[in-house]
Design a protein around this motif. Structure first.
Motif, PDB file in Angstrom:
ATOM      1  N   VAL A  35     -33.048 -29.773 -56.534  1.00  7.06           N
ATOM      2  CA  VAL A  35     -32.477 -30.961 -57.160  1.00  7.06           C
ATOM      3  C   VAL A  35     -31.306 -30.557 -58.045  1.00  7.06           C
ATOM      4  N   PRO A  36     -30.127 -31.151 -57.888  1.00  3.44           N
ATOM      5  CA  PRO A  36     -29.005 -30.858 -58.788  1.00  3.44           C
ATOM      6  C   PRO A  36     -29.376 -31.170 -60.238  1.00  3.44           C
ATOM      7  N   VAL A  37     -29.058 -30.244 -61.130  1.00 11.83           N
ATOM      8  CA  VAL A  37     -29.487 -30.362 -62.524  1.00 11.83           C
ATOM      9  C   VAL A  37     -28.283 -30.303 -63.467  1.00 11.83           C
ATOM     10  N   ALA A  38     -28.156 -31.316 -64.300  1.00 14.78           N
ATOM     11  CA  ALA A  38     -27.250 -31.256 -65.447  1.00 14.78           C
ATOM     12  C   ALA A  38     -28.120 -31.187 -66.695  1.00 14.78           C
ATOM     13  N   PHE A  39     -27.681 -30.454 -67.693  1.00 15.52           N
ATOM     14  CA  PHE A  39     -28.452 -30.389 -68.929  1.00 15.52           C
ATOM     15  C   PHE A  39     -27.506 -30.298 -70.113  1.00 15.52           C
ATOM     16  N   THR A  40     -28.001 -30.733 -71.262  1.00 21.67           N
ATOM     17  CA  THR A  40     -27.198 -30.683 -72.474  1.00 21.67           C
ATOM     18  C   THR A  40     -27.697 -29.589 -73.401  1.00 21.67           C
ATOM     19  N   SER A  53     -25.603 -20.922 -64.566  1.00 21.88           N
ATOM     20  CA  SER A  53     -25.380 -20.055 -63.405  1.00 21.88           C
ATOM     21  C   SER A  53     -26.659 -19.853 -62.600  1.00 21.88           C
ATOM     22  N   GLN A  54     -27.780 -19.673 -63.297  1.00 19.82           N
ATOM     23  CA  GLN A  54     -29.061 -19.508 -62.606  1.00 19.82           C
ATOM     24  C   GLN A  54     -29.426 -20.762 -61.815  1.00 19.82           C
ATOM     25  N   LEU A  55     -29.245 -21.905 -62.428  1.00 21.81           N
ATOM     26  CA  LEU A  55     -29.612 -23.158 -61.772  1.00 21.81           C
ATOM     27  C   LEU A  55     -28.731 -23.433 -60.558  1.00 21.81           C
ATOM     28  N   ALA A  56     -27.463 -23.096 -60.662  1.00 20.97           N
ATOM     29  CA  ALA A  56     -26.543 -23.329 -59.545  1.00 20.97           C
ATOM     30  C   ALA A  56     -26.966 -22.538 -58.313  1.00 20.97           C
ATOM     31  N   VAL A  57     -27.485 -21.329 -58.513  1.00 22.89           N
ATOM     32  CA  VAL A  57     -27.962 -20.522 -57.398  1.00 22.89           C
ATOM     33  C   VAL A  57     -29.154 -21.195 -56.724  1.00 22.89           C
ATOM     34  N   GLN A  58     -30.080 -21.727 -57.556  1.00 20.54           N
ATOM     35  CA  GLN A  58     -31.294 -22.337 -57.008  1.00 20.54           C
ATOM     36  C   GLN A  58     -31.052 -23.721 -56.418  1.00 20.54           C
ATOM     37  N   ALA A  59     -30.293 -24.541 -57.147  1.00 22.48           N
ATOM     38  CA  ALA A  59     -30.159 -25.951 -56.776  1.00 22.48           C
ATOM     39  C   ALA A  59     -28.886 -26.259 -56.011  1.00 22.48           C
ATOM     40  N   GLY A  60     -27.914 -25.341 -56.044  1.00 22.91           N
ATOM     41  CA  GLY A  60     -26.640 -25.590 -55.379  1.00 22.91           C
ATOM     42  C   GLY A  60     -25.620 -26.245 -56.279  1.00 22.91           C
ATOM     43  N   LYS A  61     -26.077 -26.963 -57.297  1.00 20.13           N
ATOM     44  CA  LYS A  61     -25.161 -27.627 -58.210  1.00 20.13           C
ATOM     45  C   LYS A  61     -25.829 -27.780 -59.562  1.00 20.13           C
ATOM     46  N   ALA A  62     -25.096 -27.409 -60.620  1.00 16.01           N
ATOM     47  CA  ALA A  62     -25.629 -27.502 -61.977  1.00 16.01           C
ATOM     48  C   ALA A  62     -24.479 -27.661 -62.956  1.00 16.01           C
TER      49      ALA A  62
END
Length: 258
Positions: A35-40, A53-62
């Motif tokens: 699931v693409p994840v944005a966080f504050t 960077s870690q999330l982008a590898v797993q989810a494709g978009k962060a």
């Protein structure tokens, strides 16, 4: 690789306070579901960028976005930015909150009380208000707030945690009742003693070994929870497997509040 259960988790998702110990675990669990994840985050840009960077590898978009949740205009801007960048927004999770020192009510100042409410309660309201604009327009979405099991069994010196979360719980339940007809679900996850985030700091540096062992013995499962324990509950409540659950407070505390 995602499982059949993971495929029932829809995105994108925005996690407020995603750079914190529990918030980061929530972000990582969503990312494991592709699931693409944005966080504050508020101040810790270095940690936020590393997590991004870690999330982008797993989810494709962060995306990591700096935000002061007490600013309603900025909060609206961040939510709109996520919708524009990710093409929508399915779930919004409030995992933020102020740092505070545990103290008896008799030791608190009016300023510390007011500041804690302003940051925690107003911050959650600003986030959920901004999200509701989007959810109403797109025909639904999920709201979730992290809360505390102290609402059932209040410990001494913890009112600055419990009292704001009581207000957030009521906000969430009211949204669930008002906005269900618009396809919006709203729930909370009530944390017990979790070895992550601010609680981990207290376990390691503030509480005595005797107190730490006493808490474990008073918890039927005889351990502290992990960030992952909370994250799995959050993702479940935001998934299609929980499609008929709203206005619910899921207590994840190892039985401590029994």
């Amino acid at each position: 690789m995602t499982s059949a259960t993971d495929n029932r988790v829809r995105g994108p998702v925005l996690v407020a306070g995603g750079s914190g110990g529990v918030g980061a675990a929530v972000c990582q669990e969503f990312a494991r579901c592709a699931v693409p994840v944005a966080f504050t985050y508020h101040r810790n840009q270095e940690k936020a960028k590393s997590l991004e960077s870690q999330l982008a590898v797993q989810a494709g978009k962060a995306a990591a976005l700096q935000l002061d949740l007490t600013d309603p205009d900025a909060t609206n801007g961040v939510v709109d930015s996520v919708v524009e960048r990710f093409g929508g927004l399915r779930s919004v999770v409030y995992a933020a909150g102020p740092a505070f020192e545990m103290a008896f009510v008799s030791q608190l100042t009016a300023r510390s009380w007011a500041d804690t409410f302003a940051i925690d309660v107003n911050g959650c309201f600003n986030l959920f208000s901004a999200a509701l604009r989007v959810f109403r327009r797109q025909g639904g979405g999920n709201l979730l707030a992290l809360s505390t099991c102290a609402l059932h069994r209040p410990p001494k010196a913890d009112v600055l945690s419990a009292a704001p979360k009581a207000a957030i719980d009521m906000l969430t339940k009211t949204i669930a009742k008002e906005e269900g007809r618009n396809g919006v679900r709203a729930n909370t996850v009530e944390l017990g003693f979790i070895d992550a985030g601010m609680a981990a700091h207290h376990i390691e540096h503030v509480w005595s070994p005797e107190l730490v062992e006493g808490i474990k013995k008073d918890t039927p499962l005889r351990r502290f929870g992990s960030g992952e324990d909370i994250a799995k509950a959050v993702v479940f409540l935001c998934s299609e497997d929980a499609a008929f659950i709203t206005g619910h407070a899921l207590t994840v505390d190892g039985g401590f509040s029994l």
